[in-house]
Design an enzyme around this catalytic site. Structure first.
Site, PDB file in Angstrom:
ATOM      1  N   VAL A  21       0.894  -1.281  -0.108  1.00 30.15           N
ATOM      2  CA  VAL A  21      -0.160   0.035   0.065  1.00 30.15           C
ATOM      3  C   VAL A  21       0.908   1.314  -0.028  1.00 30.15           C
ATOM      4  O   VAL A  21       0.667   2.281  -0.625  1.00 30.15           O
ATOM      5  CB  VAL A  21      -0.743  -0.079   1.184  1.00 30.15           C
ATOM      6  CG1 VAL A  21      -1.768   1.367   1.257  1.00 30.15           C
ATOM      7  CG2 VAL A  21      -1.898  -1.338   0.997  1.00 30.15           C
ATOM      8  N   ASP A  79      -9.572 -10.153  11.422  1.00 38.14           N
ATOM      9  CA  ASP A  79      -9.586  -8.843  10.665  1.00 38.14           C
ATOM     10  C   ASP A  79     -10.764  -8.352  10.374  1.00 38.14           C
ATOM     11  O   ASP A  79     -11.165  -7.308  10.712  1.00 38.14           O
ATOM     12  CB  ASP A  79      -8.827  -9.382   9.303  1.00 38.14           C
ATOM     13  CG  ASP A  79      -8.922  -8.046   8.317  1.00 38.14           C
ATOM     14  OD1 ASP A  79      -8.053  -7.108   8.112  1.00 38.14           O
ATOM     15  OD2 ASP A  79      -9.957  -8.065   7.543  1.00 38.14           O
ATOM     16  N   LYS A  88     -12.623  -4.745  11.869  1.00 38.00           N
ATOM     17  CA  LYS A  88     -13.386  -3.565  11.101  1.00 38.00           C
ATOM     18  C   LYS A  88     -14.875  -3.471  11.851  1.00 38.00           C
ATOM     19  O   LYS A  88     -15.385  -2.555  11.594  1.00 38.00           O
ATOM     20  CB  LYS A  88     -13.472  -4.121   9.662  1.00 38.00           C
ATOM     21  CG  LYS A  88     -12.277  -4.169   9.050  1.00 38.00           C
ATOM     22  CD  LYS A  88     -12.252  -4.865   7.800  1.00 38.00           C
ATOM     23  CE  LYS A  88     -10.622  -4.965   7.160  1.00 38.00           C
ATOM     24  NZ  LYS A  88     -10.588  -5.660   5.774  1.00 38.00           N
TER      25      LYS A  88
END
Length: 460
Positions: free
Chosen positions: A30, A215, A219
């Site tokens: 990223v 994960d 979120k």
């Protein structure tokens, strides 16, 4: 609080535009894409912001590693602390809890706005970051932390700020969605689908955070905090992964006109003692006609139910270097604009402070897959156990198994010397605690040779 550390306003571009000093922490997939976009779109970004972005350094752990053509080796440094103290805006893409947390706090203390994609840190200790941002009068932005390129955080915080969000249900982990989709489309086993996901770069060498649901839970924590104006930590989110989803479960879902997805669900739960909220992650059966059922491969989607707006769905690339970098740059542009204007953007909203509902107090519909003795009275005994605990059966599917299964030595059914059958049961909505009690009974009775799976049913 007004920011006490104004940006450097001299014109270094020859275009009458001020310059903002940008520090990037991390130059992985990223980070490299973020640097590429800043370089390639520099002129456009400058005019959108009203000022130029000058990358003054990129903090990495290994100076010798080749970062590609988009990362100037002269910018690389191992001294992240010194770098953030010189910046107007810090982009944190290193991940993990430490040293990311300490560096973000140090950057804020020295007056830098922060853009991060660090969902784990926000879910575990977001309150510390929010409070530091308030104390130092700087922005904390995190659009890329939840669903990659999909604009989701900003719509929830801004576009729906005048509405009441009742429920959010979504697919927010591309790795698990790819695995479940491959199992359903190709008949691949979990292990084979995971191996393919790793070969394609959708899954890490250690996929634990994805396949165990951690994960997605991080979120869900962020989404619940935003939607319900309450602090919801990662530890508050019930979390189950997909490692126990079998070929048999996939086939059963197809037979029932459903599909299995790993869902992150946050919702308001009314009750006699007042409204509470729930945040949970688990694999669930949803109707094939539900909008989320068609979300394939590594894509993400979130289905929102709001009081005035009704039903909304956000869909797109949930991961990957370029898609995530797009969300990061969106935050960068917004934070840079605020910086040049001398103000700050949205602050944390946690005024509601709603209580979390324990999972056992929720009501769900279930699909239960059992291996049982093939003899008269088995169905009646199973139905009686469910009824005794207040659980009503919706459908039953029974199939004789070709091989006689001998239970493990020491189990209640060992030595019964009987054939076996598979029973798949769907139930109407019932208390989670009631289903837990039923499963305890099934584990101790001689007629049940094994509980193969328990999946919840959502979206109906």
């Amino acid at each position: 609080m007004t920011n006490q550390h104004p940006a450097r306003l001299q014109d270094t571009s020859g275009e009458g535009l001020p310059t903002l000093r940008v520090a990037v922490l991390g130059a992985g997939t990223v980070g490299t894409e973020v640097l590429r976009l800043i370089t390639e779109q520099g002129d456009d970004l400058a005019h959108r912001i009203g000022g130029r972005l000058e990358v003054i350094g990129v903090a990495v752990r290994d100076l010798a590693r080749d970062r590609g053509v988009h990362v100037d080796p002269a910018l690389l440094t191992e001294d992240a602390s010194a770098l953030v103290r010189q910046a107007d805006l810090v982009i944190e893409l290193m991940g993990g809890i430490e040293p990311a947390r300490s560096l973000i706090l140090e950057a804020m203390e020295h007056g830098a706005a922060v853009v991060t994609a660090n969902k784990a840190l926000l879910a575990q200790d977001g309150a510390t970051l929010y409070e530091a941002a308030d104390r130092h009068g700087v922005d904390l932005s995190f659009e890329a932390a939840v669903a990659g390129a999909i604009p989701l955080v900003r719509p929830v915080r801004e576009s729906l700020a005048g509405d009441r969000i009742d429920r959010m249900m979504g697919i927010v982990n591309g790795t698990t969605n790819y695995i479940l989709d491959a199992m359903a489309r190709t008949g691949a086993s979990f292990d084979d689908a995971l191996a393919t996901a790793q070969q394609l770069g959708y899954a890490e060498a250690d996929p634990t955070a994805d396949v165990e649901g951690h994960d997605a839970a991080a979120k869900a924590s962020i989404l619940a905090s935003l939607a319900f104006h309450s602090r919801v930590r990662l530890a508050d989110v019930h979390c189950e992964g997909i490692t126990s989803v079998s070929d048999q479960d996939i086939a059963a879902a197809e037979r029932m006109g459903r599909t299995i997805k790993l869902l992150s669900i946050v919702e308001r739960v009314p009750g006699e003692g007042g409204e509470r909220i729930s945040a949970r992650v688990y694999p669930a059966l949803i109707p094939s006609t539900h909008p989320l059922a068609s979300v394939s491969e590594a894509f993400n989607a979130v289905f929102i139910e709001a009081d005035a707006a009704g039903s909304l769905m956000f869909y797109g690339q949930g991961a990957g270097g370029a898609p995530t970098a797009s969300a990061v740059l969106g935050d960068v542009v917004t934070a840079a604009r605020q910086r040049l204007r001398g103000g700050v953007g949205l602050r944390e909203s946690h005024y509601a402070a709603l209580e979390l509902v324990p999972l056992e107090e929720l009501r769900s519909a279930f699909y239960v897959s059992l291996r049982v003795q093939d003899r008269p009275g088995v169905l009646a005994e199973i139905a009686g156990t469910l009824s005794k605990h207040g659980i009503s059966i919706s459908t039953i599917h029974q199939q004789l198994l070709e091989d006689d299964l001998e239970p493990a030595e020491g189990s209640a059914a060992h030595g019964a010397g009987t054939g076996s059958a598979h029973i798949g049961i769907t139930t109407h909505r019932a208390l989670e605690s009631a289903m837990t009690a039923v499963l305890d009974v099934f584990s101790s009775t001689s007629i049940v040779l094994g509980v193969d799976s328990v999946l919840r049913i959502e979206g109906e």
